[in-house]
Scaffold this motif. Structure first.
Motif, PDB file in Angstrom:
ATOM      1  N   ILE A 181      41.071  39.910  28.542  1.00  0.00           N
ATOM      2  CA  ILE A 181      40.518  41.255  28.393  1.00  0.00           C
ATOM      3  C   ILE A 181      41.640  42.272  28.223  1.00  0.00           C
ATOM      4  O   ILE A 181      42.803  41.978  28.474  1.00  0.00           O
ATOM      5  N   GLN A 182      41.265  43.470  27.786  1.00  0.00           N
ATOM      6  CA  GLN A 182      42.236  44.547  27.573  1.00  0.00           C
ATOM      7  C   GLN A 182      43.051  44.834  28.825  1.00  0.00           C
ATOM      8  O   GLN A 182      42.540  44.799  29.942  1.00  0.00           O
ATOM      9  N   GLY A 183      44.307  45.202  28.615  1.00  0.00           N
ATOM     10  CA  GLY A 183      45.184  45.533  29.724  1.00  0.00           C
ATOM     11  C   GLY A 183      44.778  46.809  30.439  1.00  0.00           C
ATOM     12  O   GLY A 183      44.201  47.724  29.847  1.00  0.00           O
ATOM     13  N   TYR A 184      45.102  46.877  31.736  1.00  0.00           N
ATOM     14  CA  TYR A 184      44.809  48.031  32.575  1.00  0.00           C
ATOM     15  C   TYR A 184      46.109  48.766  32.932  1.00  0.00           C
ATOM     16  O   TYR A 184      47.195  48.201  32.904  1.00  0.00           O
ATOM     17  N   ASN A 185      45.962  50.005  33.309  1.00  0.00           N
ATOM     18  CA  ASN A 185      47.051  50.765  33.936  1.00  0.00           C
ATOM     19  C   ASN A 185      46.447  51.963  34.661  1.00  0.00           C
ATOM     20  O   ASN A 185      45.270  52.292  34.463  1.00  0.00           O
ATOM     21  N   PHE A 186      47.218  52.611  35.480  1.00  0.00           N
ATOM     22  CA  PHE A 186      46.791  53.869  36.078  1.00  0.00           C
ATOM     23  C   PHE A 186      47.041  55.002  35.082  1.00  0.00           C
ATOM     24  O   PHE A 186      47.996  54.943  34.294  1.00  0.00           O
ATOM     25  N   ARG A 187      46.208  56.015  35.107  1.00  0.00           N
ATOM     26  CA  ARG A 187      46.429  57.239  34.345  1.00  0.00           C
ATOM     27  C   ARG A 187      47.039  58.245  35.330  1.00  0.00           C
ATOM     28  O   ARG A 187      46.343  58.907  36.089  1.00  0.00           O
ATOM     29  N   ILE A 188      48.367  58.317  35.332  1.00  0.00           N
ATOM     30  CA  ILE A 188      49.103  59.068  36.348  1.00  0.00           C
ATOM     31  C   ILE A 188      49.257  60.531  35.920  1.00  0.00           C
ATOM     32  O   ILE A 188      49.608  60.805  34.769  1.00  0.00           O
ATOM     33  N   TYR A 264      43.181  39.384  34.391  1.00  0.00           N
ATOM     34  CA  TYR A 264      42.152  38.444  33.955  1.00  0.00           C
ATOM     35  C   TYR A 264      41.149  38.106  35.055  1.00  0.00           C
ATOM     36  O   TYR A 264      39.965  37.849  34.779  1.00  0.00           O
ATOM     37  N   ASP A 265      41.589  38.095  36.294  1.00  0.00           N
ATOM     38  CA  ASP A 265      40.705  37.727  37.400  1.00  0.00           C
ATOM     39  C   ASP A 265      39.951  38.923  37.981  1.00  0.00           C
ATOM     40  O   ASP A 265      39.164  38.753  38.913  1.00  0.00           O
ATOM     41  N   TYR A 266      40.203  40.103  37.454  1.00  0.00           N
ATOM     42  CA  TYR A 266      39.598  41.299  38.049  1.00  0.00           C
ATOM     43  C   TYR A 266      38.080  41.370  37.879  1.00  0.00           C
ATOM     44  O   TYR A 266      37.362  41.611  38.868  1.00  0.00           O
ATOM     45  N   PRO A 267      37.500  41.189  36.689  1.00  0.00           N
ATOM     46  CA  PRO A 267      36.061  41.435  36.524  1.00  0.00           C
ATOM     47  C   PRO A 267      35.173  40.659  37.490  1.00  0.00           C
ATOM     48  O   PRO A 267      34.215  41.212  38.035  1.00  0.00           O
ATOM     49  N   GLU A 268      35.464  39.393  37.707  1.00  0.00           N
ATOM     50  CA  GLU A 268      34.641  38.560  38.584  1.00  0.00           C
ATOM     51  C   GLU A 268      35.238  38.423  39.982  1.00  0.00           C
ATOM     52  O   GLU A 268      34.709  37.686  40.810  1.00  0.00           O
ATOM     53  N   GLY A 269      36.300  39.144  40.241  1.00  0.00           N
ATOM     54  CA  GLY A 269      36.986  38.992  41.513  1.00  0.00           C
ATOM     55  C   GLY A 269      36.221  39.560  42.689  1.00  0.00           C
ATOM     56  O   GLY A 269      35.482  40.541  42.559  1.00  0.00           O
ATOM     57  N   ASP A 270      36.426  38.964  43.878  1.00  0.00           N
ATOM     58  CA  ASP A 270      35.863  39.526  45.102  1.00  0.00           C
ATOM     59  C   ASP A 270      36.709  40.740  45.493  1.00  0.00           C
ATOM     60  O   ASP A 270      37.739  41.021  44.860  1.00  0.00           O
ATOM     61  N   PRO A 271      36.288  41.520  46.500  1.00  0.00           N
ATOM     62  CA  PRO A 271      37.046  42.725  46.858  1.00  0.00           C
ATOM     63  C   PRO A 271      38.526  42.468  47.130  1.00  0.00           C
ATOM     64  O   PRO A 271      39.378  43.277  46.748  1.00  0.00           O
ATOM     65  N   GLU A 272      38.848  41.343  47.775  1.00  0.00           N
ATOM     66  CA  GLU A 272      40.237  41.047  48.078  1.00  0.00           C
ATOM     67  C   GLU A 272      41.040  40.796  46.794  1.00  0.00           C
ATOM     68  O   GLU A 272      42.173  41.277  46.648  1.00  0.00           O
ATOM     69  N   THR A 273      40.449  40.047  45.854  1.00  0.00           N
ATOM     70  CA  THR A 273      41.125  39.776  44.589  1.00  0.00           C
ATOM     71  C   THR A 273      41.344  41.063  43.811  1.00  0.00           C
ATOM     72  O   THR A 273      42.432  41.310  43.270  1.00  0.00           O
TER      73      THR A 273
END
Length: 581
Positions: A181-188, A264-273
């Motif tokens: 999936i597309q990369g993430y970043n913070f919008r600082i 990659y593991d973020y969308p289906e990740g549990d809160p800890e992940t």
């Protein structure tokens, strides 16, 4: 999350107060998003004066400091006292009822309090999932898409594994699908004002060795500056009022703010992940800026230029001046009654407009745009795999992408039903705002008429959208304060404007950029010219396209005269067509 006090509609959402909104032309804006931008402009005008630098830098209200955006959103919510806003709760359970006509029914949800060890249940007749991740729909058991489809799935040019340069697909592109999936970043939010600037200190967990490969890029002069308003640097400066900027990732830059491959593991990740991934992105963003500003091996001139910028002292004051949320460009995409793909942005046959969607509930005007899914180096040292950008004409957005497949009372307004490529054009806040307003109005019709999501009458929904200033067709010269706005929007969704301009008369040129930014002038050949006198040929053409009965056609033809304008005629057409439905 918002909740009506009578528990009839429940809307789960994550509120993010972005400051720099992305679209292409102003003519796409409408509804509550335009209400918001008007309030931003009014705020800066009243506080600093109409000729102030702050008013100029807010660019008609599309750019605002985060604390101003939050203040205005809270003011907008307070105008609806029946709405209850619940924060710091996490969805923990979906309560399903008996199926209705073969479709699943949600009766309620359970929320866990993030501060206290307790939970609360809410019951409602209609649910709207407005989360980035589609968590409500997924927990309820809805099907969803994740990652990239192959080119063969929907016959999309930019699907699957792909390398592009200047918009041209390069060798090595296989078109094969995967879970990336597309990369993430913070919008600082940063500032170059010394009086309001807090320099970034060495973050806990900083590892210099991670960033030393950047030195070769800097020494080879592949980067002209660190902070830049164009694409020639590492960190994009998106200017805001009061000497602030929204700092963002630059697509295909030689050094990336986005942590490509780290999500990659973020969308289906549990809160800890998810928390782990969020913290990894936070560390990456802070460490990157710290390295570029403070490491003595960074060329002096570049380092000196970078040191002008620091965190804004008066923003996010309860969170170390750092944004609360990671910018999620893509996660789950919930399967709906319709799947929006790249092909929905293609031109209609024999028309300068995109494919007609008679069930449109919103419009979009943005590129098919992906920041890439994995770092350069696999085949090309200078190309990010999965990066693409193609600007289509403005397009319509169909209702079916919000209606969750096999569910009776669930709508989705952010993680909508789409392919990876299709979603890349929808994934902007102005577009989500328009879709969100439409799903709210659809929920209203569901409640008032005891309907399921698939039973909502599109004709009625579109009328409500237009009455609220929303748009379902792109028209460059009729805004929502025009007396014939509702008529033109309604009839445009019927397709009568798709062939106004013969293709032989069209000479398309890219619209000019505004303020040296991504924004552009209105897309050409999308005007109606409502004040021009209508020709008899055009009047008869529009009458025939609506398939009116003989009596109505006769009345309209008798109303035609050489002195009637297009707008006046369209308004008559609108009234008669409305009476027939």
């Amino acid at each position: 999350m918002t909740l009506q006090n009578n528990n009839r509609i429940l809307h789960t959402a994550i509120l993010i107060t972005l400051s720099y909104y992305e679209f292409i032309s102003f003519e796409v804006l409408g509804g509550e998003f335009q209400n918001y931008t008007n309030r931003v402009l009014a705020f800066y005008t009243e506080k600093y004066g109409p000729d102030s630098q702050q008013v100029e830098d807010c660019h008609f209200g599309i750019h605002a400091e985060p604390h101003v955006t939050l203040q205005i959103l809270r003011e907008m919510l307070r105008e609806f006292p029946s709405i209850e806003v619940i924060t710091r709760h996490r969805l923990s359970k979906v309560i399903l009822g008996e199926c209705l006509r073969g479709r699943m029914v949600i009766n309620g949800i359970r929320l866990s309090n993030l501060k206290e060890d307790q939970s609360v249940e809410y019951h409602a007749k209609v649910f709207i999932d407005a989360t980035y991740e589609g968590d409500l729909a997924a927990m309820a058991g809805a099907n969803y898409f994740l990652g990239r489809e192959s080119q063969s799935t929907y016959h999309e040019r930019y699907a699957g594994k792909i390398f592009t340069r200047g918009g041209v697909i390069q060798s090595g592109s296989t078109g094969e699908g995967d879970q990336r999936i597309q990369g993430y970043n913070f919008r600082i939010i940063m500032t170059d004002d010394p009086a309001n600037r807090i320099m970034i200190e060495e973050p806990a967990g900083y590892d210099r060795d991670v960033f030393t490969p950047i030195l070769g890029t800097l020494e080879n002069k592949k980067v002209e500056q660190i902070f830049t308003e164009d694409a020639r640097g590492i960190l994009r400066v998106q200017l805001l009022p009061n000497r602030k900027a929204d700092i963002n990732d630059i697509k295909n830059a030689p050094v990336r703010m986005a942590l490509l491959g780290g999500n990659y593991d973020y969308p289906e990740g549990d809160p800890e992940t998810r928390n782990r991934i969020i913290n990894e992105h936070l560390l990456h963003n802070l460490s990157l800026i710290y390295f570029l500003q403070q490491d003595l091996k960074v060329p002096y001139e570049l380092r000196k230029e970078a040191q002008k910028w620091g965190l804004a002292k008066d923003e996010f004051t309860d969170n170390d001046h750092f944004p609360y949320r990671l910018y999620i460009r893509e996660a789950r995409r919930i399967e709906g009654e319709y799947v929006f793909t790249e092909q929905d942005t293609y031109m209609a046959p024999n028309s300068v407009r995109t494919k007609l969607r008679s069930d449109a509930i919103a419009i979009g005007d943005y590129a098919l745009n992906c920041h890439g899914v994995s770092p350069p180096g696999e085949l090309y040292e200078d190309l990010t795999e999965g990066d693409f950008n193609h600007v289509p004409p403005p397009f319509q957005i169909p209702y079916g992408i919000t209606v969750v497949k096999d569910f009776h009372n669930l709508l989705v307004s952010v993680a909508v039903s789409s392919s990876h490529v299709g979603f890349s054009a929808l994934r902007l806040e102005p577009t989500w705002s328009a879709i969100g307003q439409a799903t709210g109005l659809a929920a209203h019709l569901m409640l008032e008429n005891n309907l399921g999501a698939t039973d909502v009458p599109i004709d009625q929904l579109q009328r409500l959208i237009h009455e609220a200033g929303g748009k379902t067709v792109y028209v460059s010269d009729v805004e929502n304060d025009h007396p014939y706005f509702k008529a033109i929007q309604y009839l445009g969704a019927k397709g009568i404007f798709h062939n106004i301009f013969p293709l032989s008369d069209i000479n398309l040129k890219a619209p000019a950029n505004l303020w040296k930014m991504q924004y552009r002038e209105a897309y050409p050949y999308h005007q109606i010219n409502p004040d021009e006198h209508i020709s008899e040929e055009q009047a008869k053409s529009w009458i025939s396209m609506l398939n009116l009965d003989a009596k109505s056609s006769e009345i309209l033809e008798s109303n035609y005269s050489k002195n009637i304008t297009r707008g006046e005629f369209l308004n008559k057409l609108y009234k008669i067509d409305s009476q027939n439905r």
